[in-house]
Scaffold this active site. Structure first.
Site, PDB file in Angstrom:
ATOM      1  N   GLU A 104     -10.069   3.859   6.027  1.00 37.71           N
ATOM      2  CA  GLU A 104      -9.273   4.312   7.176  1.00 37.71           C
ATOM      3  C   GLU A 104     -10.116   5.010   8.239  1.00 37.71           C
ATOM      4  O   GLU A 104      -9.971   4.744   9.430  1.00 37.71           O
ATOM      5  CB  GLU A 104      -8.113   5.198   6.716  1.00 37.71           C
ATOM      6  CG  GLU A 104      -7.059   4.454   5.877  1.00 37.71           C
ATOM      7  CD  GLU A 104      -6.488   3.203   6.552  1.00 37.71           C
ATOM      8  OE1 GLU A 104      -6.667   3.051   7.784  1.00 37.71           O
ATOM      9  OE2 GLU A 104      -5.869   2.379   5.843  1.00 37.71           O
ATOM     10  N   GLU A 164      -5.692  -3.150  12.387  1.00 40.22           N
ATOM     11  CA  GLU A 164      -5.343  -3.956  11.201  1.00 40.22           C
ATOM     12  C   GLU A 164      -6.276  -5.157  11.083  1.00 40.22           C
ATOM     13  O   GLU A 164      -6.686  -5.521   9.987  1.00 40.22           O
ATOM     14  CB  GLU A 164      -3.881  -4.405  11.257  1.00 40.22           C
ATOM     15  CG  GLU A 164      -2.856  -3.269  11.445  1.00 40.22           C
ATOM     16  CD  GLU A 164      -3.025  -2.098  10.500  1.00 40.22           C
ATOM     17  OE1 GLU A 164      -3.514  -2.288   9.368  1.00 40.22           O
ATOM     18  OE2 GLU A 164      -2.677  -0.953  10.895  1.00 40.22           O
ATOM     19  N   GLU A 166       0.849  -1.181   0.000  1.00 35.80           N
ATOM     20  CA  GLU A 166       0.000   0.000   0.000  1.00 35.80           C
ATOM     21  C   GLU A 166       0.891   1.240   0.000  1.00 35.80           C
ATOM     22  O   GLU A 166       1.886   1.253   0.733  1.00 35.80           O
ATOM     23  CB  GLU A 166      -0.910   0.040   1.230  1.00 35.80           C
ATOM     24  CG  GLU A 166      -1.935   1.164   1.137  1.00 35.80           C
ATOM     25  CD  GLU A 166      -2.940   1.161   2.294  1.00 35.80           C
ATOM     26  OE1 GLU A 166      -2.785   0.381   3.246  1.00 35.80           O
ATOM     27  OE2 GLU A 166      -3.860   1.972   2.222  1.00 35.80           O
TER      28      GLU A 166
HETATM   29  N1  TRP Z   1      -3.230   0.768   5.693  1.00 44.82           N
HETATM   30  C1  TRP Z   1      -2.258   0.984   6.720  1.00 44.82           C
HETATM   31  C2  TRP Z   1      -3.018   1.254   7.991  1.00 44.82           C
HETATM   32  O1  TRP Z   1      -4.116   1.146   8.163  1.00 44.82           O
HETATM   33  C3  TRP Z   1      -1.404   2.178   6.433  1.00 44.82           C
HETATM   34  C4  TRP Z   1      -0.072   1.894   5.853  1.00 44.82           C
HETATM   35  C5  TRP Z   1       0.816   1.005   6.276  1.00 44.82           C
HETATM   36  C6  TRP Z   1       0.557   2.594   4.789  1.00 44.82           C
HETATM   37  N2  TRP Z   1       1.951   1.115   5.525  1.00 44.82           N
HETATM   38  C7  TRP Z   1       1.821   2.060   4.628  1.00 44.82           C
HETATM   39  C8  TRP Z   1       0.185   3.618   3.959  1.00 44.82           C
HETATM   40  C9  TRP Z   1       2.701   2.539   3.673  1.00 44.82           C
HETATM   41  C10 TRP Z   1       1.053   4.096   2.999  1.00 44.82           C
HETATM   42  C11 TRP Z   1       2.314   3.561   2.856  1.00 44.82           C
HETATM   43  O2  TRP Z   1      -2.679   1.614   8.990  1.00 44.82           O
HETATM   44 ZN    ZN Z   2      -5.721   1.539   8.448  1.00 47.32          ZN
END
Ligand code: TRP
Ligand code: ZN
Length: 897
Positions: free
Chosen positions: A324, A302, A125
């Site tokens: 989110e 998570e 992500e």
């Molecule tokens: N989706 C992750 C969360 O909920 C966020 C995340 C983790 C993320 N690693 C990342 C976003 C790297 C951007 C880049 O917490």
């Molecule tokens: Zn998240």
């Protein structure tokens, strides 16, 4: 790193993908210096798209071969432009086979496939999957994955990916393999693999439907004594999701893996969550209460993504808050339910309000302000913000406030019934809430599309003869970049009225009884609500439980605030009254100090100190604080929150021209004066809230330690020898990190003569615990005595490295964002340091650099002389030829008018 001019991407330009992917088979030959990735995917033309070309993304990977339906494509059959690989005029049904090479050991960005402490991890992500293979790397392309991992068995004994392990075995040359299959379709950003030397704590856990699931927490050897709490939090999360939402774990196996090098907190990859060690590893010796709470919240967060994010995902990255904001709301509710008591719940709510004010309101008022659902971005990684996460969670919470808990639950059920397995938008979520409840939520959409923090001005009028009480609410919202004018929001305003005895008056509106708290729906710019049968002039308690993310203005008198502080049945507003009392004094004091030297940027310290010498906190305030401090009927956790002053940055937000030194001096003065004036009471509370015996991170014990350690810090703010001796004794005798770190902090911040020695002993004892070494750096970085030169010295320490994000944040970012006095040194040396570090970090890790870059967001709010220095530093960064899109977006928005 891209060096071409960054492109802005607009939400309005969304088009459906031209091809959809059914299945993906990935083969990895893992080698830190040269990993070969074979990708075979079956694709179909998307009936919803009119385009005929296949569009794949790839970054920092070397293309070896590409075959379409069995035939190798020669270079004329496709085009690569920047990060896009385009195959024109493809057939309806396609099997693409692509082989690429990447170099994990030199991937310092920690996006894609990378090496940390000799092990392989991935982070996909938002757009990291394209750093692994060419793929339509966008969340609305969901496919089934089959993954074959091959690696040296000795070096990488553990091979993990999403879903279920279907086969494993030996290979020639000391290698081995493992084959994983994920039964669920998923977007590419949820792909993950781990190939590593790790050990795990595991157990079989019964699920509500009678199945059992294998739960595992994987860590490096030597850390198995720190996995209990994460495992326990995982089990609590699974249970809670079953009980509160009827949502079950849909896999037979659920894994958490901890990694020391990680850009964010953690990542919800399907069945294989990858975590920053900070949010997994804990035992009483090395972790504080706040660390334990963070682990519970992030493990929950998570895990909850499995439904809100994975089963139902985002159509495009503009919809990020769909997953989110909703998942933060869910983890907030989880943490509150884990405490279980009403005040416990309120204390978590107060924490959330503090976070919003500390970080989100400033973002909303700065150059990076954006709506919860942004309209455009240059780099999506810059939009994992407090606005998308925390304000997004407030928006979700407002549905629950407007619809009630049951109505909200109906909306959630409809959302899953409609959209399971789909990639959807924030509008789809809103429609599910509206349709499940037969409500029109059209105006509510503005919470997603308009940036900025609304201001609600409240005016009241009591008519004794008519026994009516009018509450007039006027809402406005300041202009933000690209949005000069705003339309009225749909704002739930929870209101209670306190009688003279401090009790809630029964509320009647339009002849309808409303209990003791009414949720008013403010939808117009200017709206008046009338309460009838009001027997006496009440004190209004407005925005109870912080029912909307707004700034409430009302001309409260000190007497009214003290009344609310003593009696409000709503603990959040009770706390809020204390914050208002404190803020008024802090602001007055800070501006008095600032005025002593209005023009000069080398503040005249002695003139300023003279102001303090004439200062004396008024007895009204001291008495209000005393009353709460000694009220044994209140939870210690609540008392701690009530006595905690607004932070320096919250004070700064209220000043026309921010004067960091004046703010710091004012806040220190108030802390010290409380320490002196309430000395006996603080000492008594210090003793009454000790937690002897075995350490436990339960809410009651955490609350006691919080109050005790706040008392210690106020006592040491003076700081007299006796208080410092108390801190020294606590440092020596503490049996847990919470008390240890609090005592060390009191010594360092109280400038105790023993502080350097204590710091050295602390380092010697914990040097092999990376997360504690981070604390050690951070404590020094934020000490008001630590200037730029000292930070530069600390950077030479053998334990320091810019390459590890936690370490870089604990020293460099902590200094730039948590040590306002020194960062804003009048000679501009803090800003020059910032520019230097942003540039150095950007060459390694743009995501971490870009977060640091935001330390300068609000540069226009300082004195002209400081602004001049800040502008120069910003321009220096912006003037770099080679800069990531991440940092370029942040500094150019800061410099824009
Ligand atoms: N989706 C992750 C969360 O909920 C966020 C995340 C983790 C993320 N690693 C990342 C976003 C790297 C951007 C880049 O917490
Ligand atoms: Zn998240």
């Amino acid at each position: 790193m891209r060096t071409d001019t960054p492109q802005t991407i607009y939400r309005k330009d969304y088009t459906a993908p031209s091809y959809l992917v059914d299945t993906v088979e990935l083969g990895f030959d893992l080698d830190p210096a040269r990993t070969i990735v074979a990708n075979r995917m079956t694709m179909q033309r998307n009936p919803d798209s009119s385009r005929r070309d296949i569009e794949l993304y790839g970054e920092d990977i070397e293309l070896v071969t590409i075959r379409l339906n069995g035939k190798t494509l020669d270079e004329g059959a496709y085009a690569i432009e920047g990060s896009i690989l385009r195959i024109p005029d493809a057939p309806d049904s396609v099997t693409l086979e692509i082989e690429t090479i990447c170099v994990p050991e030199s991937n310092t960005t920690l996006s894609g496939l990378y090496v940390s402490n000799g092990n392989f991890y991935t982070q996909c992500e938002a757009e990291g999957f394209r750093r692994i293979t060419y793929f339509p790397d966008r969340p609305d392309v969901m496919a089934k994955y089959m993954v074959m991992l091959r690696a040296d068995k000795e070096k990488f004994p553990v091979l993990l990916s999403n879903g279920n392990l279907v086969e494993e075995g030996e290979l020639p040359d000391g290698r081995h393999y493992a084959k994983w299959e994920d039964p669920f379709k998923k977007p590419s950003y949820l792909f993950a693999l781990v190939a590593a030397r790790l050990v795990c704590q595991e157990e079989q856990f019964p699920l509500a439907d009678g199945r059992t699931a294998l739960l595992q927490v994987w860590v490096e050897e030597g850390n198995l004594d720190k996995t209990d709490y994460a495992m326990q939090s995982l089990k609590h999360s699974i249970r809670w999701d079953e009980e509160r939402w009827d949502l079950e774990l849909d896999l037979d196996r659920f894994m958490i893996v901890a990694v020391g090098d990680f850009n964010m907190g953690a990542m919800e990859n399907k069945g294989l969550n990858i975590f920053n060690t900070k949010f997994v590893l804990a035992n009483p010796r090395v972790a504080t209460d706040i660390d334990f709470q963070g682990i519970e919240a992030v493990v929950g967060h998570e895990y909850f993504h499995n439904w809100t994010g994975n089963r139902v995902t985002c159509r495009d990255w503009f919809q990020l808050s769909l997953k989110e904001g909703l998942t933060v709301f869910r983890d907030q509710e989880f943490s509150a339910d884990m405490i279980g008591t009403d005040t416990g719940r309120a204390v978590t709510r107060i924490d959330q309000v503090r976070t919003l004010r500390q970080a989100q309101f400033p973002e909303d008022a700065g150059p990076m302000a954006h709506p919860v659902r942004p309209d455009s971005f240059v780099e999506i990684n810059n939009f994992y913000t407090v606005t998308v996460y925390e304000k997004g969670a407030e928006v979700v919470r407002m549905y629950q406030t407007l619809l009630g808990r049951e109505g909200f639950r109906k909306g959630m059920d409809l959302y899953f019934a409609r959209h399971d397995g789909q990639a959807v938008t924030c509008d789809d979520f809103r429609m599910a809430m509206a349709d499940a409840n037969g409500r029109d939520l059209t105006q509510f959409e503005r919470w997603y599309s308009q940036a900025g923090t609304p201001i609600v001005q409240a005016e009241t009028r009591y008519d004794e003869a008519a026994r009516t009480y009018e509450l007039r609410l006027i809402q406005t919202c300041p202009a933000t970049p690209g949005q000069p004018e705003k339309l009225p929001f749909h704002i739930p305003v929870a209101v209670g009225l306190l009688g003279k005895d401090g009790r809630d008056l029964p509320l009647v509106i339009d002849g309808q009884p409303k209990g003791s708290t009414a949720v008013l729906e403010l939808t117009e710019a200017d709206q008046t609500f009338v309460f009838s049968d009001v027997p006496e002039q009440p004190t209004p308690s407005i925005l109870r439980d912080f029912s909307a993310p707004v700034i409430l203005k009302h001309g409260y008198s000190d007497a009214e605030l003290v009344h609310l502080f003593n009696h409000d049945s709503d603990p959040v507003n009770r706390w809020e009254a204390g914050q208002r009392l404190a803020m008024a004094r802090l602001l007055k004091l800070a501006s008095d100090i600032a005025l002593k030297n209005p023009a000069a940027d080398a503040p005249n310290a002695s003139a300023r100190t003279a102001v303090l010498e004439q200062m004396n906190l008024d007895e009204v305030f001291v008495q209000a604080m005393r009353a709460i401090l000694v009220d044994e009927s209140l939870d210690p956790a609540f008392r701690e929150q009530a006595l905690l002053l607004p932070t320096e940055s919250m004070i700064a937000d209220q000043m026309d021209v921010v004067d960091p030194l004046a703010i710091h001096m004012a806040r220190q003065f108030v802390r010290a004066d409380i320490g002196v004036r309430l000395r006996a009471e603080l000492l008594a509370q210090y003793q009454a809230n000790e937690t002897p015996g075995e350490y436990s991170p339960d809410a009651a014990s955490i609350g006691k330690r919080a109050l005790k350690n706040l008392a210690l810090s106020y006592l040491c703010a003076a700081p007299d020898a006796e208080s410092l001796a108390l801190a020294e004794r606590q440092f020596d005798e503490a049996t847990n990190m919470t008390d240890r770190a609090a005592a060390l902090g009191a010594l360092v911040h109280g400038r105790a003569p023993v502080a350097p020695d204590a710091l050295q002993r602390f380092y010697d004892e914990f040097q092999s615990e990376a997360l504690v070494v981070d604390k050690w750096f951070m404590m020094q970085a934020t000490a008001p005595t630590t200037d730029v030169a000292t930070v530069r010295e600390l950077m030479k320490h053998p334990a320091f490295t810019l390459r590890n994000p936690n370490r870089a944040r604990s020293l460099v970012a902590a200094f730039c964002t948590g040590n306002a006095v020194q960062f804003h040194a009048p000679d501009g040396s803090g800003y020059a340091f910032w520019a230097e570090q942003v540039i150095a970090l950007d060459a390694l890790n743009p995501q971490v650099a870009s977060r640091l870059a935001r330390a300068m967001d609000r540069w226009r709010r300082y004195s002209p002389a400081l602004q001049e220095h800040m502008k120069k530093a910003l321009q220096q960064v912006a003037g770099q030829g080679k800069l990531s899109n991440d940092v370029r977006e942040v500094v150019s928005k800061a410099l824009a008018n």
